[in-house]
Motif scaffolding. Structure first.
Motif, short mmCIF file in Angstrom:
data_model
loop_
_atom_site.label_atom_id
_atom_site.label_comp_id
_atom_site.label_asym_id
_atom_site.label_seq_id
_atom_site.Cartn_x
_atom_site.Cartn_y
_atom_site.Cartn_z
N MET A 4 40.07 -18.19 -43.13
CA MET A 4 38.73 -19.28 -42.98
C MET A 4 37.57 -18.52 -42.98
O MET A 4 36.54 -19.20 -43.54
CB MET A 4 39.33 -19.74 -41.40
N ALA A 5 37.47 -17.30 -42.55
CA ALA A 5 36.27 -16.67 -42.24
C ALA A 5 35.62 -16.31 -43.96
O ALA A 5 34.54 -16.37 -44.10
CB ALA A 5 36.21 -15.56 -41.60
N THR A 6 36.82 -15.88 -44.78
CA THR A 6 36.13 -15.55 -46.02
C THR A 6 35.81 -16.86 -46.73
O THR A 6 34.67 -16.75 -47.41
CB THR A 6 37.55 -14.82 -46.71
N TRP A 49 31.40 -23.80 -37.28
CA TRP A 49 32.61 -23.79 -36.65
C TRP A 49 33.88 -23.29 -37.47
O TRP A 49 34.97 -23.00 -36.63
CB TRP A 49 32.91 -25.29 -36.48
N LEU A 50 33.75 -23.20 -38.70
CA LEU A 50 34.83 -22.63 -39.47
C LEU A 50 34.86 -20.92 -39.19
O LEU A 50 36.00 -20.52 -38.87
CB LEU A 50 34.56 -22.84 -41.03
N PHE A 51 33.61 -20.43 -39.01
CA PHE A 51 33.56 -19.03 -38.40
C PHE A 51 34.36 -18.82 -37.09
O PHE A 51 34.99 -18.24 -36.99
CB PHE A 51 32.36 -18.46 -38.69
N VAL A 52 34.02 -19.82 -36.25
CA VAL A 52 34.47 -19.89 -34.77
C VAL A 52 35.96 -20.16 -35.04
O VAL A 52 36.75 -19.27 -34.35
CB VAL A 52 33.66 -20.88 -33.96
N GLY A 89 37.98 -19.41 -37.30
CA GLY A 89 38.72 -18.26 -37.95
C GLY A 89 38.68 -17.09 -37.02
O GLY A 89 39.96 -16.41 -36.93
N ALA A 90 37.94 -16.70 -36.20
CA ALA A 90 37.80 -15.78 -35.38
C ALA A 90 38.69 -16.00 -34.05
O ALA A 90 39.42 -15.18 -33.74
CB ALA A 90 36.34 -15.69 -34.70
N GLY A 91 38.77 -17.29 -33.81
CA GLY A 91 39.71 -17.64 -32.76
C GLY A 91 41.34 -17.64 -33.30
O GLY A 91 41.87 -17.06 -32.33
#
Length: 390
Positions: A289-291, A250-253, A255-257
């Motif tokens: 966030m993604a990193t 969800w953190l990847f999601v 971050g992408a958002g």
């Protein structure tokens, strides 16, 4: 915690660990992320020759974003995450909030004081000292976000983030600029530049312009938004009712958002580090966030640590090395060598780098050697357990 014994068993069964490997209350990934970020700061702040720099190691001329533009927002994002891990215990004890806010204020004052000292050194000219700056902005963001973390809920913080980003957009693109006319996003005539000249006067702004400052007062408002993104991320990572794999996914999601929203907003409020635009907050925050999600999965969940030591030695003394690197660089310019009184820093560069590389590669080599020298110093401190907390 994943022990050596459990790791050996996992290698035998080919299973993948799905438990957090870090010590309770501390993220190895956060120290690694902080270390990578501050090492990048040292790299871009210390080229051998400011006239010869690879484009990714320069800031965007105005609108747009280079890798270098991401370094400072990454650090402020990390400040926000760190606040959660540092103050979560105090937050749960309202009777201690007064003492905690005093500690927050003291640390903010120390950070601001270090920034002011760095700007004054070595001439200590109070008439023209730059008041805004990197450490000053860190101090303001830490102060505001620290208090907000103690006194607001996650939902309120999310609402404040949205409010701050929209408000800043309105201020810069709707409110007329006194003495100039319509709202605009030009360097010297935007509302933030006007406010800095009124509050600080031109003598106390960035010496390269004197009419505006990239770490100005109004831009601190969206910079707090970057800190809030970090705080929201830190609280998500501390959720014990959600398994680590779900947290990471969800953190990847998220971050992408955030990146997508930033790119959409860029259409009418351009991504701009110097102005710290709202689109820049979302774009840089999403990448942060993604990193962190990737590093968290590798180091805290899977327990892969072998590659992390160089980053850790930078990360645990981040403010210290950032401050000292600036002082040492200025000090090297005070020492004169040869009959022509060449600054020691210039002599070292022209003696050991320019004869052996092209101008741009010599500049990069000088910056890399600076990073490695500080790595050696910090490694000794790390091995001896010397951590200077600011």
């Amino acid at each position: 915690m994943t022990t050596r014994t459990s790791q050996a068993a996992l290698e035998t069964t080919h299973a993948q660990p799905l438990v957090e490997a870090s010590q309770p209350g501390r993220l190895v990934s956060l120290d690694v992320f902080r270390g990578i970020t501050v090492a990048a700061m040292i790299l871009v702040n210390n080229p051998g020759d400011w006239g010869h720099i690879y484009v990714p190691l320069e800031h965007a001329a105005w609108h747009g974003c280079t890798p270098t533009d991401l370094i400072f927002p990454f650090f402020l994002f990390i400040v926000g995450v760190s606040i959660v891990y540092a103050l979560d215990g105090a937050r749960r004890q309202p009777e201690t909030h007064g003492r905690t806010m005093v500690r927050i204020l003291k640390r903010s004052a120390i950070l601001f004081g270090l920034g002011l000292f760095s700007a004054l050194f070595p001439n200590f000219d109070f008439e023209t000292v730059r008041i805004p700056g990197v450490l000053a902005r860190i101090s303001w963001v830490f102060l505001v976000c620290g208090v907000l973390f103690l006194k607001t809920t996650r939902r309120q913080q999310l609402g404040l983030l949205a409010f701050v980003l929209v408000l800043y957009n309105v201020l810069l693109q709707v409110v007329p600029v006194p003495g100039f006319g319509p709202a605009n996003l030009e360097a010297s005539t935007n509302l933030g530049a006007w406010l800095d000249r009124v509050v600080f006067t031109e003598k106390h702004l960035w010496s390269s312009s004197r009419t505006w400052d990239p770490e100005g007062l109004l831009g601190t408002l969206p910079a707090v938004g970057t800190g809030l993104l970090g705080m929201l991320t830190g609280q998500w990572l501390r959720r014990k009712d959600v398994d680590p794999a779900t947290r990471v996914a969800w953190l990847f999601v998220a971050g992408a958002g955030a990146v997508v929203l930033g790119l959409i907003w860029n259409g009418w409020f351009p991504i701009n580090k110097a102005l710290w635009t709202s689109s820049f907050v979302l774009y840089a925050g999403g990448l942060a966030m993604a990193t962190l999600a990737g590093l968290y999965w590798l180091t805290d969940v899977q327990g892969y640590r072998r590659f992390t030591t160089p980053a850790l030695v930078y990360g645990v003394n981040a403010i210290t090395v950032f401050f000292l690197s600036a002082i040492v660089a200025k000090s090297l310019n005070l020492i004169k060598v040869t009959a022509a009184s060449v600054p020691l820093k210039t002599w070292l560069y022209t003696t050991f780098f320019t004869p052996y590389f092209s101008p741009i590669n010599a500049s990069l080599a000088g910056a890399l050697v600076c990073v490695l020298i500080w790595l050696g110093i910090l490694w000794i401190m790390y091995r001896k357990g010397v951590i200077i907390k600011v």
